[in-house]
Design a protein around this motif. Structure first.
Motif, PDB file in Angstrom:
ATOM      1  N   PHE A  47       0.874  -1.173   0.000  1.00 16.35           N
ATOM      2  CA  PHE A  47       0.000   0.000   0.000  1.00 16.35           C
ATOM      3  C   PHE A  47       0.910   1.221   0.000  1.00 16.35           C
ATOM      4  O   PHE A  47       1.738   1.378   0.899  1.00 16.35           O
ATOM      5  CB  PHE A  47      -0.898   0.016   1.239  1.00 16.35           C
ATOM      6  N   ARG A  54      -3.299   6.514   4.568  1.00 11.82           N
ATOM      7  CA  ARG A  54      -4.270   5.914   3.651  1.00 11.82           C
ATOM      8  C   ARG A  54      -3.857   6.199   2.208  1.00 11.82           C
ATOM      9  O   ARG A  54      -3.098   7.127   1.947  1.00 11.82           O
ATOM     10  CB  ARG A  54      -5.665   6.460   3.937  1.00 11.82           C
ATOM     11  N   VAL A  55      -4.382   5.409   1.293  1.00 10.76           N
ATOM     12  CA  VAL A  55      -4.086   5.617  -0.121  1.00 10.76           C
ATOM     13  C   VAL A  55      -4.767   6.895  -0.601  1.00 10.76           C
ATOM     14  O   VAL A  55      -5.801   7.295  -0.064  1.00 10.76           O
ATOM     15  CB  VAL A  55      -4.545   4.411  -0.975  1.00 10.76           C
ATOM     16  N   GLN A  58      -7.139   4.422  -5.590  1.00 10.35           N
ATOM     17  CA  GLN A  58      -7.270   2.961  -5.540  1.00 10.35           C
ATOM     18  C   GLN A  58      -6.063   2.270  -6.187  1.00 10.35           C
ATOM     19  O   GLN A  58      -5.712   1.151  -5.834  1.00 10.35           O
ATOM     20  CB  GLN A  58      -8.568   2.504  -6.219  1.00 10.35           C
ATOM     21  N   ASP A  60      -3.102   2.905  -5.681  1.00 15.21           N
ATOM     22  CA  ASP A  60      -1.987   2.893  -4.730  1.00 15.21           C
ATOM     23  C   ASP A  60      -1.876   1.546  -4.009  1.00 15.21           C
ATOM     24  O   ASP A  60      -0.987   1.353  -3.185  1.00 15.21           O
ATOM     25  CB  ASP A  60      -2.159   4.011  -3.687  1.00 15.21           C
ATOM     26  N   PHE A  61      -2.784   0.633  -4.298  1.00 17.99           N
ATOM     27  CA  PHE A  61      -2.759  -0.723  -3.749  1.00 17.99           C
ATOM     28  C   PHE A  61      -2.111  -1.620  -4.809  1.00 17.99           C
ATOM     29  O   PHE A  61      -2.673  -1.838  -5.882  1.00 17.99           O
ATOM     30  CB  PHE A  61      -4.185  -1.177  -3.421  1.00 17.99           C
ATOM     31  N   CYS A 185      -7.519  -3.684   3.402  1.00 19.99           N
ATOM     32  CA  CYS A 185      -7.962  -2.643   2.469  1.00 19.99           C
ATOM     33  C   CYS A 185      -8.753  -1.562   3.192  1.00 19.99           C
ATOM     34  O   CYS A 185      -8.547  -0.371   2.956  1.00 19.99           O
ATOM     35  CB  CYS A 185      -8.786  -3.266   1.344  1.00 19.99           C
ATOM     36  N   VAL A 190      -8.694   1.467   0.866  1.00 12.91           N
ATOM     37  CA  VAL A 190      -8.947   0.891  -0.459  1.00 12.91           C
ATOM     38  C   VAL A 190     -10.359   0.323  -0.468  1.00 12.91           C
ATOM     39  O   VAL A 190     -10.728  -0.450   0.428  1.00 12.91           O
ATOM     40  CB  VAL A 190      -7.923  -0.222  -0.798  1.00 12.91           C
ATOM     41  N   GLU A 191     -11.140   0.694  -1.468  1.00 13.02           N
ATOM     42  CA  GLU A 191     -12.491   0.168  -1.597  1.00 13.02           C
ATOM     43  C   GLU A 191     -12.443  -1.179  -2.306  1.00 13.02           C
ATOM     44  O   GLU A 191     -11.752  -1.328  -3.306  1.00 13.02           O
ATOM     45  CB  GLU A 191     -13.371   1.134  -2.411  1.00 13.02           C
TER      46      GLU A 191
END
Length: 193
Positions: A47, A54-55, A58, A60-61, A185, A190-191
């Motif tokens: 990540f 946090r990212v 998306q 960034d995962f 996630c 991350v969604e």
């Protein structure tokens, strides 16, 4: 000789290695003899997060389904579905010089694929480790052996590379999560579907 870290220890990567930009995070593991009715498939991921932890996006995962960060700074080298053989089971390349300025950390994790369905957890995984080595020379810089007994956890944060000014450091985290990939996630913004 590589530095061997314990949970919670931090070390500078670039202070003692001036000019270091390209490193590889290698993650490895063995499964124990328990018969859970299915093969173990562990998946390494990264990540890339901002100061918020946090990212920002998306993408960034980084994992087997999204192998490269848009900046080119982080690249997953592919999915090993069995963990068989010696050495690293999965690897993630990082070019520290390409990590965008608004990102402060690259967090390295591993999850067990379909852990609940297969009745598996990290307590059934042996010899789990993470190491960082110099991509150019192959020299191992640090190693963190995961010694905790995660008997209910299905996801683990091994550690993180983080930036302090122009210096890059590593923090050995060793934190387990219940809920597998979804829990990770959610934690990093991350969604998932």
């Amino acid at each position: 000789m590589p530095i061997s870290l314990k949970k919670g220890e931090k070390v500078s990567l670039t202070k003692s290695n001036p000019g270091l930009t390209k490193v590889v995070a290698g993650l490895g593991w063995d499964t124990n003899a328990y018969d859970t009715g299915g093969d173990f498939d562990l998946d390494a991921a990264a990540f890339v997060v901002t100061e918020s932890g946090r990212v920002a996006d998306q993408k960034d995962f980084i994992f087997y389904g999204n192998k490269q960060h848009p900046s080119g700074a982080v690249e997953h080298m592919g999915d090993n579905r069995t963990g068989a053989g010696a050495g690293d089971d999965e690897q993630i390349k990082i070019d520290l010089s390409k990590v965008p300025a608004n990102y402060t950390k690259v967090i390295f994790t591993a999850t067990i694929y379909e852990a609940e369905k297969r009745r598996q957890n990290f307590g059934q995984v042996n010899n789990a480790y993470m190491r960082i080595y110099n991509e150019t020379t192959g020299e191992e810089l640090l190693r963190y052996d995961l010694c905790e007994d995660f008997s209910i956890e299905t996801a683990v944060v091994f550690g993180e590379l983080y930036r302090v000014g122009t210096e890059w450091k590593f923090n050995a985290i060793g934190c387990g999560y219940q809920g597998g990939l979804a829990a990770l996630c959610n934690s990093f913004g991350v969604e998932i579907e």
